[in-house]
Design a protein around this motif. Structure first.
Motif, PDB file in Angstrom:
ATOM      1  N   GLY A 180     -85.018  32.468 -87.174  1.00 55.64           N
ATOM      2  CA  GLY A 180     -84.425  31.442 -86.329  1.00 55.64           C
ATOM      3  C   GLY A 180     -85.158  30.116 -86.432  1.00 55.64           C
ATOM      4  N   THR A 181     -86.477  30.180 -86.489  1.00 58.17           N
ATOM      5  CA  THR A 181     -87.279  28.966 -86.604  1.00 58.17           C
ATOM      6  C   THR A 181     -86.976  28.222 -87.900  1.00 58.17           C
ATOM      7  N   LEU A 182     -86.829  28.946 -88.983  1.00 59.65           N
ATOM      8  CA  LEU A 182     -86.612  28.325 -90.292  1.00 59.65           C
ATOM      9  C   LEU A 182     -85.191  27.804 -90.459  1.00 59.65           C
ATOM     10  N   THR A 183     -84.215  28.532 -89.942  1.00 61.51           N
ATOM     11  CA  THR A 183     -82.815  28.157 -90.162  1.00 61.51           C
ATOM     12  C   THR A 183     -82.240  27.304 -89.040  1.00 61.51           C
ATOM     13  N   LYS A 184     -82.964  27.218 -87.919  1.00 56.80           N
ATOM     14  CA  LYS A 184     -82.498  26.501 -86.728  1.00 56.80           C
ATOM     15  C   LYS A 184     -81.296  27.189 -86.066  1.00 56.80           C
ATOM     16  N   ILE A 185     -80.983  28.401 -86.504  1.00 57.08           N
ATOM     17  CA  ILE A 185     -79.986  29.220 -85.809  1.00 57.08           C
ATOM     18  C   ILE A 185     -80.690  29.882 -84.627  1.00 57.08           C
ATOM     19  N   PRO A 186     -80.152  29.838 -83.424  1.00 61.56           N
ATOM     20  CA  PRO A 186     -80.816  30.486 -82.289  1.00 61.56           C
ATOM     21  C   PRO A 186     -81.164  31.940 -82.620  1.00 61.56           C
ATOM     22  N   TYR A 187     -82.428  32.290 -82.431  1.00 57.23           N
ATOM     23  CA  TYR A 187     -82.835  33.634 -82.830  1.00 57.23           C
ATOM     24  C   TYR A 187     -82.134  34.721 -82.019  1.00 57.23           C
ATOM     25  N   GLU A 188     -81.671  34.353 -80.811  1.00 55.42           N
ATOM     26  CA  GLU A 188     -80.917  35.329 -80.023  1.00 55.42           C
ATOM     27  C   GLU A 188     -79.609  35.713 -80.723  1.00 55.42           C
ATOM     28  N   ALA A 490     -89.131  34.605 -94.320  1.00 60.53           N
ATOM     29  CA  ALA A 490     -89.752  33.335 -94.695  1.00 60.53           C
ATOM     30  C   ALA A 490     -89.348  32.932 -96.114  1.00 60.53           C
ATOM     31  N   LEU A 491     -89.189  33.931 -96.977  1.00 56.75           N
ATOM     32  CA  LEU A 491     -88.819  33.662 -98.365  1.00 56.75           C
ATOM     33  C   LEU A 491     -87.335  33.322 -98.515  1.00 56.75           C
ATOM     34  N   PHE A 492     -86.474  34.059 -97.836  1.00 60.97           N
ATOM     35  CA  PHE A 492     -85.059  34.027 -98.184  1.00 60.97           C
ATOM     36  C   PHE A 492     -84.103  33.563 -97.083  1.00 60.97           C
ATOM     37  N   ALA A 493     -84.559  33.420 -95.840  1.00 64.31           N
ATOM     38  CA  ALA A 493     -83.618  33.123 -94.755  1.00 64.31           C
ATOM     39  C   ALA A 493     -82.853  31.822 -94.989  1.00 64.31           C
ATOM     40  N   THR A 494     -83.572  30.758 -95.340  1.00 60.36           N
ATOM     41  CA  THR A 494     -82.893  29.477 -95.542  1.00 60.36           C
ATOM     42  C   THR A 494     -81.978  29.515 -96.764  1.00 60.36           C
ATOM     43  N   MET A 495     -82.381  30.273 -97.793  1.00 65.30           N
ATOM     44  CA  MET A 495     -81.520  30.417 -98.968  1.00 65.30           C
ATOM     45  C   MET A 495     -80.242  31.165 -98.599  1.00 65.30           C
ATOM     46  N   GLN A 496     -80.373  32.207 -97.782  1.00 61.11           N
ATOM     47  CA  GLN A 496     -79.191  32.946 -97.329  1.00 61.11           C
ATOM     48  C   GLN A 496     -78.253  32.021 -96.552  1.00 61.11           C
ATOM     49  N   GLN A 497     -78.824  31.194 -95.708  1.00 56.06           N
ATOM     50  CA  GLN A 497     -78.027  30.265 -94.903  1.00 56.06           C
ATOM     51  C   GLN A 497     -77.277  29.275 -95.804  1.00 56.06           C
ATOM     52  N   ALA A 498     -77.987  28.706 -96.777  1.00 54.21           N
ATOM     53  CA  ALA A 498     -77.376  27.712 -97.668  1.00 54.21           C
ATOM     54  C   ALA A 498     -76.292  28.342 -98.536  1.00 54.21           C
ATOM     55  N   ALA A 499     -76.576  29.532 -99.060  1.00 49.32           N
ATOM     56  CA  ALA A 499     -75.599  30.217 -99.909  1.00 49.32           C
ATOM     57  C   ALA A 499     -74.351  30.569 -99.111  1.00 49.32           C
ATOM     58  N   ALA A 500     -74.522  31.022 -97.884  1.00 50.42           N
ATOM     59  CA  ALA A 500     -73.383  31.389 -97.053  1.00 50.42           C
ATOM     60  C   ALA A 500     -72.503  30.171 -96.774  1.00 50.42           C
ATOM     61  N   ALA A 501     -73.141  29.047 -96.454  1.00 52.85           N
ATOM     62  CA  ALA A 501     -72.378  27.826 -96.190  1.00 52.85           C
ATOM     63  C   ALA A 501     -71.604  27.386 -97.427  1.00 52.85           C
ATOM     64  N   GLY A 504     -68.723  29.951 -97.917  1.00 55.34           N
ATOM     65  CA  GLY A 504     -67.767  30.035 -96.825  1.00 55.34           C
ATOM     66  C   GLY A 504     -67.931  31.280 -95.978  1.00 55.34           C
ATOM     67  N   LEU A 505     -69.119  31.869 -95.996  1.00 54.41           N
ATOM     68  CA  LEU A 505     -69.415  33.042 -95.177  1.00 54.41           C
ATOM     69  C   LEU A 505     -70.147  32.619 -93.910  1.00 54.41           C
ATOM     70  N   ASP A 506     -70.264  33.537 -92.975  1.00 55.92           N
ATOM     71  CA  ASP A 506     -70.965  33.267 -91.722  1.00 55.92           C
ATOM     72  C   ASP A 506     -72.473  33.220 -91.985  1.00 55.92           C
ATOM     73  N   PRO A 507     -73.125  32.057 -91.834  1.00 56.43           N
ATOM     74  CA  PRO A 507     -74.565  31.968 -92.119  1.00 56.43           C
ATOM     75  C   PRO A 507     -75.398  32.908 -91.254  1.00 56.43           C
ATOM     76  N   THR A 508     -75.024  33.082 -90.004  1.00 56.01           N
ATOM     77  CA  THR A 508     -75.779  33.971 -89.121  1.00 56.01           C
ATOM     78  C   THR A 508     -75.717  35.400 -89.632  1.00 56.01           C
ATOM     79  N   LEU A 509     -74.561  35.808 -90.124  1.00 50.26           N
ATOM     80  CA  LEU A 509     -74.414  37.158 -90.671  1.00 50.26           C
ATOM     81  C   LEU A 509     -75.304  37.354 -91.880  1.00 50.26           C
TER      82      LEU A 509
END
Length: 576
Positions: A180-188, A490-501, A504-509
């Motif tokens: 959550g800290t890295l992607t700015k998606i609420p960790y909840e 730490a390695l992959f969360a932001t990459m997952q978020q960028a790839a999903a966007a 066209g997939l849900d970045p949180t998922l």
């Protein structure tokens, strides 16, 4: 200034990804095929990663070496600091004699080794994962199963497989909070998604544990209690992650599962417990498979552990437990639980009471890594913030465990000299684990800062809609390499978020999928393998454990990949 390029080799992303995968392939090949000791395999993979960074990615050798040094220090503190202090707290319970009471209390619940595997490795191990994580549950529950009569290889395999479903919410949900800290998606929100994935694993893990202990017969005879444990844990994990508290999820799930098992065993008992115990006794040296000679006693005699002289206890559960039942009182059981109540209290205050949380976080020391910070850019051209090392000398879970250990020593009336002696003994026994873990994090930092990690991620993201199926694999790989779901995020969360966007997939998922994929990669990580091997006396035999658990890791990963893919389309309603 060094800026990594996504496809440095002939501007080909597949070719560059293949080169970037060489360090990971090296460590898996050395562990799984050549049966190399974990610390040598990790060191070799670091060398390969540095070679790829310099020769393939044009990273200056000095920066590559500095990246490795920062990773190595991070591996020692805070990662191994947590493991070190967690095992020390456990050892204090051993020298005080209270561990025997706790072990007998578990035996009062059931003297069936298959049920004990569920209670200790799954329920109690889940509680330890919730409080400390980072390998501590594997070390402590591995020794406990040894003390109950399990052979070294069986004990280590059982606890490694059990240490799956709780991992995402381990150490007070640090992996999810990091994402959550890295992607700015609420960790909840991330935690809620993860709480709709890992409970599916939790439902089946106890069944797998009884299979590992007693084969098909064990599943046939104990499936009701296994389903009760898995179902209770899964339901509580889902409910807490979505409606109560992400931080407390594993604490709640573990306690609910334990209570459910205790209550269920009041009305139902599995058959075949004696036969299962006899099997363990006959296979007390089952670790001798593939030429292994165990340095640990197994169920055939006294068990050795971390303390001076190695004594954890000499109770043989096949002969002494009935005679000892009358010695257990409610007061003694309560005293045996004191360390864990102290740990829960310390962590609850430190992590959930906002003034204490803010104070502790304010004591963190941020160090711009000399010679590295300001000299490395990200692929996007921004100055990398990964070159700032945070020294959490007071807020680290390891420091909290140290405080808890001091309180335990005081309550148990253990002299300062004896407590320090145990501390030194644990350090000596973990010396190879220190080297392995620091090497693994050196590998992760070199791959990350040189651009190798992002190359692999971009290559997998290029699969389009199939990325939803492949997404958990990144978390699996990250945790397998670093031994930490936190580090995988730490390695992959932001990459997952960028790839999903982009797809066209849900970045949180996708970020949640990275976290969930990591939980099944932990059992094959060199860090966890080394800790498990050290705990049960199989130092240098990590390859045996790797071969035992690798297929289960792949099977669980396949199930997660399918679940996430379905959640990205036909089962999207499960996330609403």
């Amino acid at each position: 200034m060094y800026q990594p390029v996504l496809a440095p080799l002939a501007e080909s992303l597949p070719l560059s990804a293949l080169a970037a995968l060489l360090p990971l392939l090296t460590i898996f090949f050395l562990l799984g095929v050549l049966r190399t000791k974990a610390h040598w395999a990790a060191l070799a993979s670091v060398a390969v990663a540095i070679a790829v960074a310099v020769a393939g990615y044009d990273m200056p050798a000095g920066l590559a070496l500095l990246s490795a040094s920062q990773g190595a220090v991070f591996g020692l503190f805070p990662i191994m600091w947590i493991v070190f202090t967690a095992i020390w707290v456990y050892q204090l319970t051993v020298v005080s004699g209270r561990f025997e009471d706790l072990r007998r209390a578990f035996q009062l619940i059931s003297d069936d080794p298959r049920v004990q595997a569920i209670i200790i490795a799954f329920c109690f191990g889940g509680l330890l994962e919730a409080l400390a994580g980072f390998g501590a549950p594997v070390a402590i529950t591995g020794v406990m199963l040894m003390a109950l009569g399990f052979g070294p290889l069986r004990a280590a395999t059982t606890v490694l497989v059990a240490n799956t479903a709780p991992v995402a919410f381990g150490a007070i949900a640090i992996p999810i909070i990091t994402a959550g800290t890295l992607t700015k998606i609420p960790y909840e929100e991330i935690g809620a998604y993860v709480g709709r994935q890992t409970p599916v694993l939790a439902l089946f893990v106890p069944l797998l544990l009884v299979f590992l202990v007693d084969g098909r017969r064990g599943v046939r005879q104990t499936w009701p209690v296994a389903l009760v444990a898995g179902g209770a844990f899964a339901a509580a994990q889902f409910a807490s992650a979505n409606f109560v508290s992400v931080e407390l999820t594993d604490i709640i799930a573990s306690l609910v599962a334990l209570i459910a098992v205790v209550l269920f065993l009041r009305v139902w008992r599995p058959a075949g417990g004696a036969a299962a115990f006899a099997k363990l006794g006959a296979e007390g040296g089952e670790g001798a498979e593939d030429g292994e000679t165990s340095t640990t006693g197994g169920s055939a005699g006294p068990v050795r552990g971390f303390g001076p002289g190695g004594r954890v206890g000499t109770l043989d559960p096949r002969t002494d437990v009935e005679a000892k039942r009358g010695d257990i009182t409610a007061g003694r059981v309560a005293m045996a639980l004191v360390p864990y109540l102290i740990i829960i209290t310390v962590f609850s205050v430190a992590k959930l009471w906002e003034p204490a949380k803010l104070f502790l976080a304010g004591q963190d020391v941020k160090i711009e890594w000399p010679g590295l910070h300001g000299h490395v850019l990200t692929v996007a051209g921004k100055v990398s913030t990964a070159t700032v090392y945070t020294f959490p000398w007071l807020s680290s879970p390891g420091t909290m465990l140290l405080v808890a250990g001091i309180l335990v020593a005081f309550i148990y009336r253990i002299s300062p000299a004896a407590a320090v002696s145990e501390l030194v003994a644990v350090a000596v026994n973990l010396r190879w684990a220190f080297l392995t873990v620091s090497s693994v994090f050196a590998l992760a930092y070199v791959m990350n800062l040189s651009g190798q990690t992002i190359t692999v991620g971009a290559w997998i993201a290029g699969t389009g809609a199939a990325f939803a199926f492949l997404s958990p694999i990144l978390g699996w790989l990250g945790t397998a390499v670093t031994g930490s779901d936190t580090s995988a995020n730490a390695l992959f969360a932001t990459m997952q978020q960028a790839a999903a966007a982009k797809i066209g997939l849900d970045p949180t998922l996708m970020v949640a999928a990275n976290t969930s994929g990591g939980v099944v990669g932990k059992m094959i990580s060199p860090q966890n393998l080394t800790i498990a091997a050290t705990a049960v006396g199989l130092v240098g035999k990590e390859h045996l454990l790797f071969r035992k658990v690798f297929r289960w890791s792949l099977l669980m990963l396949l199930g997660l990949c399918l679940l996430v893919y379905l959640q990205s389309n036909v089962l999207a309603w499960t996330l609403s």
